[in-house]
Design a protein around this motif. Structure first.
Motif, PDB file in Angstrom:
ATOM      1  N   VAL A   1      22.400  30.062  68.282  1.00  0.00           N
ATOM      2  CA  VAL A   1      21.820  30.744  67.129  1.00  0.00           C
ATOM      3  C   VAL A   1      21.462  29.727  66.036  1.00  0.00           C
ATOM      4  O   VAL A   1      20.375  29.758  65.458  1.00  0.00           O
ATOM      5  CB  VAL A   1      22.784  31.809  66.574  1.00  0.00           C
ATOM      6  CG1 VAL A   1      22.262  32.378  65.259  1.00  0.00           C
ATOM      7  CG2 VAL A   1      22.991  32.924  67.595  1.00  0.00           C
TER       8      VAL A   1
ATOM      9  N   ASP B   1      18.552  27.606  66.951  1.00  0.00           N
ATOM     10  CA  ASP B   1      17.325  28.379  66.787  1.00  0.00           C
ATOM     11  C   ASP B   1      16.858  28.340  65.335  1.00  0.00           C
ATOM     12  O   ASP B   1      15.664  28.205  65.051  1.00  0.00           O
ATOM     13  CB  ASP B   1      17.571  29.822  67.243  1.00  0.00           C
ATOM     14  CG  ASP B   1      16.269  30.594  67.407  1.00  0.00           C
ATOM     15  OD1 ASP B   1      15.320  30.028  67.979  1.00  0.00           O
ATOM     16  OD2 ASP B   1      16.198  31.742  66.945  1.00  0.00           O
ATOM     17  N   GLN B   2      17.808  28.421  64.402  1.00  0.00           N
ATOM     18  CA  GLN B   2      17.466  28.342  62.975  1.00  0.00           C
ATOM     19  C   GLN B   2      16.883  26.968  62.637  1.00  0.00           C
ATOM     20  O   GLN B   2      15.910  26.847  61.889  1.00  0.00           O
ATOM     21  CB  GLN B   2      18.703  28.601  62.127  1.00  0.00           C
ATOM     22  CG  GLN B   2      19.249  30.012  62.231  1.00  0.00           C
ATOM     23  CD  GLN B   2      20.559  30.172  61.479  1.00  0.00           C
ATOM     24  OE1 GLN B   2      20.925  29.329  60.672  1.00  0.00           O
ATOM     25  NE2 GLN B   2      21.272  31.252  61.753  1.00  0.00           N
TER      26      GLN B   2
ATOM     27  N   ARG C   1      15.402  37.345  64.370  1.00  0.00           N
ATOM     28  CA  ARG C   1      15.484  35.873  64.246  1.00  0.00           C
ATOM     29  C   ARG C   1      14.177  35.311  63.690  1.00  0.00           C
ATOM     30  O   ARG C   1      14.181  34.385  62.886  1.00  0.00           O
ATOM     31  CB  ARG C   1      15.814  35.245  65.601  1.00  0.00           C
ATOM     32  CG  ARG C   1      17.292  35.282  65.951  1.00  0.00           C
ATOM     33  CD  ARG C   1      17.621  34.315  67.078  1.00  0.00           C
ATOM     34  NE  ARG C   1      17.022  34.726  68.337  1.00  0.00           N
ATOM     35  CZ  ARG C   1      17.615  35.538  69.221  1.00  0.00           C
ATOM     36  NH1 ARG C   1      18.812  36.023  68.963  1.00  0.00           N
ATOM     37  NH2 ARG C   1      17.007  35.862  70.354  1.00  0.00           N
TER      38      ARG C   1
ATOM     39  N   GLY D   1      18.991  33.335  59.498  1.00  0.00           N
ATOM     40  CA  GLY D   1      18.844  33.676  60.902  1.00  0.00           C
ATOM     41  C   GLY D   1      19.860  34.721  61.286  1.00  0.00           C
ATOM     42  O   GLY D   1      20.729  35.099  60.498  1.00  0.00           O
TER      43      GLY D   1
ATOM     44  N   GLY E   1      20.804  37.690  64.843  1.00  0.00           N
ATOM     45  CA  GLY E   1      20.639  38.079  66.234  1.00  0.00           C
ATOM     46  C   GLY E   1      21.330  39.399  66.487  1.00  0.00           C
ATOM     47  O   GLY E   1      21.809  40.068  65.565  1.00  0.00           O
TER      48      GLY E   1
ATOM     49  N   ALA F   1      20.247  40.048  60.308  1.00  0.00           N
ATOM     50  CA  ALA F   1      20.072  38.643  59.910  1.00  0.00           C
ATOM     51  C   ALA F   1      20.490  38.497  58.457  1.00  0.00           C
ATOM     52  O   ALA F   1      20.401  39.449  57.667  1.00  0.00           O
ATOM     53  CB  ALA F   1      18.633  38.196  60.105  1.00  0.00           C
TER      54      ALA F   1
END
Length: 870
Positions: free
Chosen positions: A379, A382-383, A831, A840, A842, A850
């Motif tokens: 996670v 991903d941010q 996201r 961010g 999920g 978020a």
């Protein structure tokens, strides 16, 4: 020949050469601050080489559990990549302490390898130390002459100082060594190039099998060498490599040392070993690492965030990560291998069988925790990707992900490659180096050489019987570190000061000179066989007799707590069951801490029963029954408790209070009545299968009860001094509960009213009922409302944006039929929208949330949500 037979043949051979066969020392080092783990067979005999302990047995042989993952001997990153490095390994060794030397050591090594194990002489090469002009060290002619009588001279190779001068560390015993290497290549390969040219060149099939070290020197702090008082032999042969040779395999992992583990990994993961290079590495890593972790846990070291525990956690996480990345294992499985390991090696190392359940529980818990960390890392990564500009991601951010969350670098690189990105490797390694330098700087200790004032003086501990005595300083040295500053370590001819050990803190006190000057002893520790007294100042006149005085009040408080731990141990086994075993303790003047194996929370009732049990023993006023220097067999026959992870000598000391009897070197009260009272202050989990009790005794109990009384008085005052405090609190709780229900009712009514209003704001977009709101309510209420709307309205896409304490929050609900029919995924969408609020999140395909730090971006996020439907 099986690995078990090979191990036994080695021991039998040296027993026939008049060696005493001794047990392996624990893999976790207890009384040597310079080492975390046993990394060589000689560790447990270090004080013999240093002349700090009298040699009672001049010839010894054993198989020693070793772990090499940090410091000078760091093989971790090679493990699994090649087929001959390991974290945990067995080292077969034989020692001579001032007895035989090069001639016998070389002759016996050759006899064992070529006559007992039948290794072909044509496959063996040996190295001898070529000398060093820099240190005026001569060529080892004696070793060469010994070998020349046994092996062709063209198989004797000169080795440089790096390969053929063995040193324990920057300081300490050292000497030239002679290695034996074996060439296990095929005849065709041997014909192409001589094994002589491959010795010490990292060839996987031309490897060192045995190292014969001839201890002659001591490396001083200034780097100079001095002769040791006696010459010693220290040999080490890699058991796993020996099995590879004798079982005619090409890899350690192909022997019966590792094959049972590999077969089990194949069964659990459905990946076959030998089919793919990447999965083969992963299987080797797991097979190796589970051994290191299991043996460490069995010896009392649990995974943790600091020290030796951090090293064990790091090893286990490396194994989990390989399973996750290359074997597609997203759930715990490594813990299952403990059963195979116990079946395979339990006869030689019974601690694996005795501690099997604990090993399984601890490993499984660690697997669960790290798998969650990996999900969290995904996670966060991903941010990082969403907020990144360009094709190269900051190496510093990748390091933070690695350092803070334990997210593996290679997994970061793999995910970035899949997204067409890379990271700044130089930046990452720069951050890594800065952290290492910070850690090294904080932990480094500079120690001067010992200044010897009285030679050949053995230190004697008299602290069981005396708290003051006249002493002489026999040696001292100055030590310094950035963390603790400068100290002096003093050694006396005899001492009443108990050194830290067995969980008990070291004594404090002072030295008084003849003129009345006082020098405070602020701590006492043991290093190998020396008792070190720590002082910030050094007497100007060292050659005199001092009066050494232990702080008796501090000692009494500590002994009360130590004796209480014995009674606590007995009480836990009585109340909870015989499965309870001590897993650590810390005995201070103000409190005690006791860790023990137990697989569920100790209930309040059980704690009360344990506390009552201990206090009953205190009230019985049981006298201490102490036995010193009794044979360990006698202690076993008497039923004395022995701790896993401890190595005991032939003679031991037992401490008995009533039916409680344990092996212990600590100080204790003369009668349990001296403890006065025992009070448990907390019970908690330390790790999976390990609980911790903290408690107080004696004077501190009085302080505890006084504090409780003061707190109760303050509570009564806040309640306006009711006649019945308990009833007053119960009434307050009832009133609070009623008010809470009233608030919840009002919130629900508000939500219902709001929900009716929201129905009028729904937009129809391509057959989807789209609703974007900006409701300022708590997350739980918004979630409930989203699901209620979903039950009432079909084909719903609901998004809410809200802010609280300067932070932004997004909530998305999508009817489940839409997630399939229109391929909408709330987790993916939230996201992507999270970047507008600089955050961010999920969740699931139908519900996700978020959070971010930019409330100003909520409007853009709500507006952007429509684009998924048009």
């Amino acid at each position: 020949m099986t690995s078990s037979e090979i191990r036994q043949k080695f021991l039998n051979f040296f027993e026939s050469k008049s060696h005493d066969i001794v047990a392996s020392a624990p893999i976790v080092i207890k009384n040597d601050p310079t080492l975390m783990f046993t990394n060589a067979g000689m560790n447990q005999f270090k004080e013999y080489f240093l002349g700090q302990r009298k040699v009672e047995t001049k010839r010894i042989a054993d198989t020693q559990k070793c772990l090499r993952v940090s410091g000078k001997h760091n093989d971790l990153e090679e493990v699994g990549i090649d087929t001959y490095h390991h974290t945990m390994f067995e080292m077969l060794g034989n020692w001579s302490f001032g007895d035989y030397f090069k001639k016998e050591a070389i002759a016996w090594a050759w006899e064992l390898l070529t006559e007992v194990f039948k290794i072909d002489k044509k496959d063996l090469y040996v190295t001898v130390f070529e000398g060093s002009e820099d240190e005026n060290l001569a060529f080892d002619q004696e070793a060469y002459d010994c070998w020349a009588k046994l092996i062709d001279k063209d198989r004797i190779i000169n080795g440089n100082k790096k390969d053929n001068f063995w040193e324990m560390g920057a300081q300490g015993p050292c000497g030239p060594c002679s290695e034996i290497h074996v060439d296990i290549r095929s005849e065709e390969e041997k014909a192409k190039i001589s094994g002589k040219d491959l010795v010490n060149n990292d060839h996987p099939q031309v490897v060192e099998i045995w190292n014969l070290v001839f201890m002659e020197f001591n490396r001083k702090a200034d780097g100079k060498l001095e002769k040791l008082p006696a010459k010693h032999v220290d040999t080490g042969m890699g058991f796993e490599r020996l099995c590879t040779v004798l079982q005619k395999k090409k890899s350690n992992y192909d022997t019966d040392v590792f094959q049972p583990l590999i077969r089990e990994i194949e069964a659990v993961t459905d990946f076959k070993y030998g089919k793919n290079a990447e999965t083969d590495i992963a299987i080797r890593v797991i097979a190796d690492h589970v051994r290191a972790v299991a043996f460490s846990i069995a010896d009392g070291q649990l995974p943790s965030n600091t020290g030796a525990g951090y090293v064990i956690r790091r090893i286990l996480r490396r194994a989990i990560r390989y399973g996750y990345t290359f074997l597609n294992k997203k759930e715990p499985f490594i813990f299952q291998l403990a059963q195979v390991l116990s079946d395979q090696m339990g006869s030689s190392f019974p601690e694996l069988t005795d501690q099997k359940r604990l090993i399984q529980i601890v490993i499984k818990e660690e697997e669960n925790a790290f798998l969650k960390t990996l999900e969290q890392g995904l996670v966060i990564l991903d941010q990082i990707v969403q907020n990144n500009k360009g094709k190269i991601v900051s190496g510093k951010k990748c390091f933070e992900l690695y350092d803070t969350y334990g997210f593996p670098l290679d997994l970061t690189a793999l995910i970035l490659r899949e997204k067409g990105l890379s990271f700044d490797e130089a930046d990452f390694h720069n951050e890594m180096q800065k952290q290492k330098e910070r850690s090294r700087s904080a932990a480094s200790i500079d120690a001067d050489d010992w200044v010897i004032l009285i030679h050949d003086q053995e230190e004697e501990f008299i602290g069981y019987d005396y708290l003051k005595t006249n002493v002489r300083i026999t040696r001292y040295r100055k030590v310094s570190s950035k963390k603790d500053g400068t100290w002096y370590q003093l050694v006396f001819n005899l001492t009443p000061f108990y050194p830290e050990g067995g969980g008990q803190m070291g004594d404090k006190g002072y030295l008084q000179a003849a003129n009345g000057d006082v020098f405070y002893i602020l701590d006492t520790k043991k290093e190998n066989n020396l008792i070190l007294h720590y002082s910030k100042t050094l007497p100007t006149e060292l050659h005199q007799t001092f009066l050494a005085v232990v702080d008796d009040r501090n000692r009494l408080a500590v002994t009360c707590n130590h004796s209480a731990t014995h009674l606590l141990h007995q009480g836990l086994r009585t109340i909870l069951g015989d499965h309870v075993a001590q897993k650590g303790s810390a005995v201070y003047a103000r409190n005690l801490r006791f860790d023990f194996s137990h697989f569920s929370k100790v209930t309040d009732q059980e704690l009360k029963e344990v506390e009552n049990f201990v206090n009953a023993r205190i009230n019985e006023k049981l006298d201490l029954v102490e036995q010193r220097n009794i044979p360990i067999q006698v202690a076993e026959e008497q039923g004395a408790m022995m701790l896993f992870g401890e190595k005991y000598g032939d003679t031991v000391r037992t401490i008995k209070f009533g039916k409680s009897i344990e092996l212990c070197g600590g100080t204790h009260v003369k009668n349990t009545g001296d403890i006065w009272y025992f009070k448990i202050t907390s019970e908690s989990a330390v790790a999976a299968g390990i609980r911790r009790i903290e408690a107080v005794t004696n004077e501190i109990v009085k302080d505890y009860f006084l504090a409780q009384d003061n707190e109760f008085s303050e509570l009564k005052s806040l309640l306006k001094n009711p006649s019945d405090t308990k009833q007053a609190v119960l009434k307050l709780q009832e009133e609070n509960a009623a008010l809470k229900k009233e608030v919840e009712k009002l919130i629900q009514e508000k939500a219902n009213s709001l929900k009716t209003d929201l129905l009028s704001k729904i937009e129809k977009l391509n057959g989807v009922n789209f609703l974007a709101t900006n409701i300022e309510m708590d997350a739980g209420t918004i979630k409930n409302m989203a699901f209620e709307l979903g039950d009432q309205i079909s084909n719903l896409f609901f998004i809410n944006g809200s802010k609280n304490d300067g932070k932004a929050f997004l909530t998305i609900y999508i009817s489940k039929n839409l997630t399939e029919e229109k391929s909408l995924n709330a987790g993916t969408i939230v996201r992507e929208l999270g970047k507008y609020i600089q955050g961010g999140g999920g969740g699931q395909s139908f519900f996700a949330t978020a959070g971010g730090k930019n409330p100003e971006g909520i409007a853009k996020a709500l507006s952007k949500a429509k684009s998924y439907l048009v």
